[in-house]
Motif scaffolding. Structure first.
Motif, PDB file in Angstrom:
ATOM      1  N   LEU A 162      -8.520  10.299  -1.210  1.00 35.75           N
ATOM      2  CA  LEU A 162      -7.236  10.514  -0.826  1.00 35.75           C
ATOM      3  C   LEU A 162      -6.315  11.416  -1.561  1.00 35.75           C
ATOM      4  CD1 LEU A 162      -4.679   9.505   0.897  1.00 35.75           C
ATOM      5  CD2 LEU A 162      -4.684   7.315  -0.706  1.00 35.75           C
ATOM      6  N   PRO A 163      -6.515  11.511  -2.944  1.00 34.88           N
ATOM      7  CA  PRO A 163      -5.475  12.234  -3.664  1.00 34.88           C
ATOM      8  C   PRO A 163      -5.872  14.013  -3.186  1.00 34.88           C
ATOM      9  CG  PRO A 163      -6.680  10.894  -5.343  1.00 34.88           C
ATOM     10  CD  PRO A 163      -7.186  10.534  -3.954  1.00 34.88           C
ATOM     11  N   GLU A 164      -6.911  14.227  -2.894  1.00 37.59           N
ATOM     12  CA  GLU A 164      -7.074  15.470  -2.453  1.00 37.59           C
ATOM     13  C   GLU A 164      -6.554  15.904  -1.287  1.00 37.59           C
ATOM     14  OE1 GLU A 164     -11.635  16.618  -2.100  1.00 37.59           O
ATOM     15  OE2 GLU A 164     -11.802  15.210  -3.602  1.00 37.59           O
ATOM     16  N   ALA A 165      -6.476  14.595  -0.169  1.00 34.62           N
ATOM     17  CA  ALA A 165      -6.109  14.645   1.140  1.00 34.62           C
ATOM     18  C   ALA A 165      -4.325  15.143   0.995  1.00 34.62           C
ATOM     19  CB  ALA A 165      -6.190  13.813   2.047  1.00 34.62           C
ATOM     20  N   VAL A 166      -3.776  14.317  -0.170  1.00 33.97           N
ATOM     21  CA  VAL A 166      -2.382  14.503  -0.356  1.00 33.97           C
ATOM     22  C   VAL A 166      -1.920  15.634  -0.905  1.00 33.97           C
ATOM     23  CG1 VAL A 166      -0.603  13.515  -1.476  1.00 33.97           C
ATOM     24  CG2 VAL A 166      -2.169  11.850  -0.550  1.00 33.97           C
ATOM     25  N   ALA A 167      -2.834  16.347  -1.956  1.00 32.18           N
ATOM     26  CA  ALA A 167      -2.595  17.370  -2.540  1.00 32.18           C
ATOM     27  C   ALA A 167      -2.700  18.676  -1.539  1.00 32.18           C
ATOM     28  CB  ALA A 167      -3.284  17.808  -3.558  1.00 32.18           C
ATOM     29  N   ALA A 168      -3.606  18.563  -0.625  1.00 33.05           N
ATOM     30  CA  ALA A 168      -3.733  19.601   0.398  1.00 33.05           C
ATOM     31  C   ALA A 168      -2.465  19.557   1.476  1.00 33.05           C
ATOM     32  CB  ALA A 168      -4.908  19.267   1.230  1.00 33.05           C
ATOM     33  N   GLY A 169      -1.774  18.769   1.384  1.00 35.07           N
ATOM     34  CA  GLY A 169      -0.485  18.760   2.280  1.00 35.07           C
ATOM     35  C   GLY A 169      -0.551  17.995   3.908  1.00 35.07           C
ATOM     36  N   HIS A 170      -1.732  17.161   3.824  1.00 37.76           N
ATOM     37  CA  HIS A 170      -1.819  16.275   5.112  1.00 37.76           C
ATOM     38  C   HIS A 170      -0.702  15.417   5.266  1.00 37.76           C
ATOM     39  CE1 HIS A 170      -5.651  18.205   5.971  1.00 37.76           C
ATOM     40  NE2 HIS A 170      -6.218  17.959   4.636  1.00 37.76           N
ATOM     41  N   ARG A 171      -0.153  15.129   6.539  1.00 31.33           N
ATOM     42  CA  ARG A 171       1.048  14.439   6.778  1.00 31.33           C
ATOM     43  C   ARG A 171       0.622  13.151   7.404  1.00 31.33           C
ATOM     44  NH1 ARG A 171       5.798  16.960   6.151  1.00 31.33           N
ATOM     45  NH2 ARG A 171       6.838  15.154   7.142  1.00 31.33           N
ATOM     46  N   ASP A 172      -0.569  12.894   8.097  1.00 37.16           N
ATOM     47  CA  ASP A 172      -1.047  11.715   8.784  1.00 37.16           C
ATOM     48  C   ASP A 172      -2.629  11.663   8.203  1.00 37.16           C
ATOM     49  OD1 ASP A 172       1.153  10.659  10.630  1.00 37.16           O
ATOM     50  OD2 ASP A 172       0.824  13.011  11.296  1.00 37.16           O
ATOM     51  N   ILE A 173      -2.702  10.468   7.434  1.00 37.61           N
ATOM     52  CA  ILE A 173      -4.244  10.414   6.922  1.00 37.61           C
ATOM     53  C   ILE A 173      -4.725   9.009   7.163  1.00 37.61           C
ATOM     54  CG2 ILE A 173      -5.483  10.483   4.479  1.00 37.61           C
ATOM     55  CD1 ILE A 173      -2.905  12.083   3.373  1.00 37.61           C
ATOM     56  N   VAL A 174      -5.712   9.131   7.830  1.00 36.54           N
ATOM     57  CA  VAL A 174      -6.688   7.691   8.060  1.00 36.54           C
ATOM     58  C   VAL A 174      -7.516   7.617   6.835  1.00 36.54           C
ATOM     59  CG1 VAL A 174      -8.524   6.588   9.296  1.00 36.54           C
ATOM     60  CG2 VAL A 174      -6.614   7.787  10.505  1.00 36.54           C
ATOM     61  N   VAL A 175      -7.304   6.362   6.026  1.00 31.02           N
ATOM     62  CA  VAL A 175      -8.106   6.114   4.908  1.00 31.02           C
ATOM     63  C   VAL A 175      -9.163   4.895   5.096  1.00 31.02           C
ATOM     64  CG1 VAL A 175      -7.970   5.430   2.662  1.00 31.02           C
ATOM     65  CG2 VAL A 175      -6.067   6.639   3.620  1.00 31.02           C
ATOM     66  N   MET A 176     -10.447   5.148   4.662  1.00 25.14           N
ATOM     67  CA  MET A 176     -11.374   4.226   5.121  1.00 25.14           C
ATOM     68  C   MET A 176     -11.961   4.012   3.725  1.00 25.14           C
ATOM     69  SD  MET A 176     -12.759   5.686   8.912  1.00 25.14           S
ATOM     70  CE  MET A 176     -13.697   4.178   9.025  1.00 25.14           C
ATOM     71  N   LEU A 177     -12.729   2.682   3.753  1.00 22.27           N
ATOM     72  CA  LEU A 177     -13.626   2.600   2.564  1.00 22.27           C
ATOM     73  C   LEU A 177     -13.114   2.531   1.095  1.00 22.27           C
ATOM     74  CD1 LEU A 177     -16.742   4.946   3.234  1.00 22.27           C
ATOM     75  CD2 LEU A 177     -16.251   2.601   4.118  1.00 22.27           C
ATOM     76  N   GLY A 178     -12.194   1.732   0.937  1.00 21.03           N
ATOM     77  CA  GLY A 178     -11.572   1.676  -0.358  1.00 21.03           C
ATOM     78  C   GLY A 178     -10.434   0.873  -0.401  1.00 21.03           C
ATOM     79  N   GLY A 179      -9.960  -0.127   0.286  1.00 19.28           N
ATOM     80  CA  GLY A 179      -9.010  -0.818  -0.047  1.00 19.28           C
ATOM     81  C   GLY A 179      -7.402  -0.107  -0.227  1.00 19.28           C
ATOM     82  N   ARG A 180      -6.682  -0.449  -1.340  1.00 13.48           N
ATOM     83  CA  ARG A 180      -5.461   0.077  -1.601  1.00 13.48           C
ATOM     84  C   ARG A 180      -5.675   1.511  -2.682  1.00 13.48           C
ATOM     85  NH1 ARG A 180      -2.269  -4.596  -4.207  1.00 13.48           N
ATOM     86  NH2 ARG A 180      -4.235  -4.841  -5.243  1.00 13.48           N
ATOM     87  N   HIS A 181      -6.932   1.947  -3.031  1.00 14.30           N
ATOM     88  CA  HIS A 181      -7.079   2.868  -3.899  1.00 14.30           C
ATOM     89  C   HIS A 181      -6.073   4.164  -3.481  1.00 14.30           C
ATOM     90  CE1 HIS A 181      -9.458   5.004  -6.904  1.00 14.30           C
ATOM     91  NE2 HIS A 181      -9.457   5.915  -6.081  1.00 14.30           N
ATOM     92  N   GLY A 182      -5.441   4.258  -4.542  1.00  8.64           N
ATOM     93  CA  GLY A 182      -4.702   5.498  -4.426  1.00  8.64           C
ATOM     94  C   GLY A 182      -3.304   5.298  -3.754  1.00  8.64           C
ATOM     95  N   PHE A 183      -2.971   4.157  -3.344  1.00  8.79           N
ATOM     96  CA  PHE A 183      -1.742   3.880  -2.583  1.00  8.79           C
ATOM     97  C   PHE A 183      -0.314   3.814  -3.452  1.00  8.79           C
ATOM     98  CE2 PHE A 183      -3.413   1.648   1.433  1.00  8.79           C
ATOM     99  CZ  PHE A 183      -4.372   2.520   1.682  1.00  8.79           C
ATOM    100  N   ALA A 184      -0.649   3.472  -4.587  1.00  9.73           N
ATOM    101  CA  ALA A 184       0.359   3.135  -5.390  1.00  9.73           C
ATOM    102  C   ALA A 184       1.408   4.478  -5.686  1.00  9.73           C
ATOM    103  CB  ALA A 184       0.170   2.679  -6.774  1.00  9.73           C
ATOM    104  N   GLU A 185       0.705   5.449  -5.681  1.00  9.24           N
ATOM    105  CA  GLU A 185       1.448   6.706  -5.948  1.00  9.24           C
ATOM    106  C   GLU A 185       2.212   7.329  -4.853  1.00  9.24           C
ATOM    107  OE1 GLU A 185      -1.807   6.417  -6.572  1.00  9.24           O
ATOM    108  OE2 GLU A 185      -1.153   5.858  -9.053  1.00  9.24           O
ATOM    109  N   LEU A 186       2.000   6.667  -3.699  1.00  6.30           N
ATOM    110  CA  LEU A 186       2.659   7.140  -2.391  1.00  6.30           C
ATOM    111  C   LEU A 186       3.686   6.103  -1.904  1.00  6.30           C
ATOM    112  CD1 LEU A 186      -0.737   8.245  -0.631  1.00  6.30           C
ATOM    113  CD2 LEU A 186       0.786   9.337  -1.965  1.00  6.30           C
ATOM    114  N   ALA A 187       4.531   5.512  -2.937  1.00  8.06           N
ATOM    115  CA  ALA A 187       5.349   4.565  -2.442  1.00  8.06           C
ATOM    116  C   ALA A 187       6.141   4.850  -1.348  1.00  8.06           C
ATOM    117  CB  ALA A 187       6.418   4.145  -3.607  1.00  8.06           C
ATOM    118  N   ASP A 188       6.662   5.944  -1.016  1.00  8.04           N
ATOM    119  CA  ASP A 188       7.619   6.425   0.162  1.00  8.04           C
ATOM    120  C   ASP A 188       7.208   6.765   1.356  1.00  8.04           C
ATOM    121  OD1 ASP A 188      10.026   6.046  -1.476  1.00  8.04           O
ATOM    122  OD2 ASP A 188       9.782   8.114  -2.381  1.00  8.04           O
ATOM    123  N   TRP A 189       5.591   6.722   1.088  1.00  8.27           N
ATOM    124  CA  TRP A 189       4.979   6.993   2.627  1.00  8.27           C
ATOM    125  C   TRP A 189       4.889   5.736   3.430  1.00  8.27           C
ATOM    126  CZ3 TRP A 189       0.501  10.674   3.453  1.00  8.27           C
ATOM    127  CH2 TRP A 189       0.680  11.785   2.633  1.00  8.27           C
TER     128      TRP A 189
END
Length: 240
Positions: A162-189
């Protein structure tokens, strides 16, 4: 011999008519057994029983989940699975089915392993694939959303990337296989999240990430406690 790789969604009620017909034409189905109380294996048994097809259970090789080299660990695991399935197919012949959770095209190793069996040449195998209902489709339906903006792309990734996808500028990201991993850094999403979609232990949460992160954690725990396993999927959308 022939192998049918059949997407089965999340259980008997989501098997398409095409896949159901294909399953009924098989001599048996093959599935990994990951230990006692394997709830996902139990659902495969139910699918096979509903269509009168015997299920051959193959003990699943252990995977080194703590390995520093993730790709190498998965490759080793797949090699052991390939050998195990090859032994079953060589012994039984006929037409075999592999029932794949969701759709075979997303985060599942079955197609690669059957390809490897065919490439090894010890068992002459012809195979085909029938699609199933995938978790991203179920997530969109349950939350009544479209996964992307008008004319825009959607990026699908495992949670660990997920961090790679965010850094690459993707706006709509479907996340699979991992619960809330990496969500905390995206509080305003914004997030639309679901666990065990399409089952009687389904959980759904939606809102601003910073507002619902704890709710997602509690819902994920409930799903695991009720089912004995948890598979979750989320759409994360960058603030516009």
């Amino acid at each position: 011999m022939r192998v049918r790789i059949l997407g089965m969604g999340m259980g008997p009620h989501q098997l398409t008519g095409e896949a159901a017909q294909a399953l009924r034409g098989c001599d048996y189905a093959v599935a990994a057994r990951k230990g006692d109380g394997d709830g996902l294996l139990a659902l495969r048994r139910a699918v096979c029983a509903a269509h009168g097809v015997p299920l051959v259970e193959v003990p699943d090789p252990a995977r080194d989940r703590g390995a520093a080299d993730y790709a190498a660990a998965v490759a080793d695991w797949h090699a052991e699975r390939t050998a195990a399935y090859e032994r079953v197919l060589a012994e039984r012949g006929g037409t075999a089915a592999f029932l794949v959770w969701g759709d075979p095209s997303l985060y599942d190793s079955t197609l690669r392993i059957v390809e490897a069996v065919a490439a090894r040449g010890a068992v002459p195998v012809e195979y085909d694939v029938l699609p199933g209902i995938g978790a991203p489709q179920m997530l969109a339906a349950r939350h009544r959303i479209v996964l992307h903006g008008v004319g825009g792309p959607v990026h699908v990734t495992p949670a660990r990337r997920l961090p790679e996808a965010v850094a690459a500028g993707h706006r709509d990201i479907v996340v699979m296989l991992g619960g809330r991993h990496g969500f905390a850094e995206l509080a305003d999403w914004s997030v639309w999240w679901g666990a065990n979609l399409g089952t009687d232990t389904e959980e759904l949460v939606a809102g601003r990430v910073g507002d619902v992160l704890e709710e997602i954690g509690a819902a994920r725990l409930r799903a695991r406690e009720r089912a004995g396993w948890v598979m979750d999927t989320a759409l994360l959308r960058r603030p516009r």
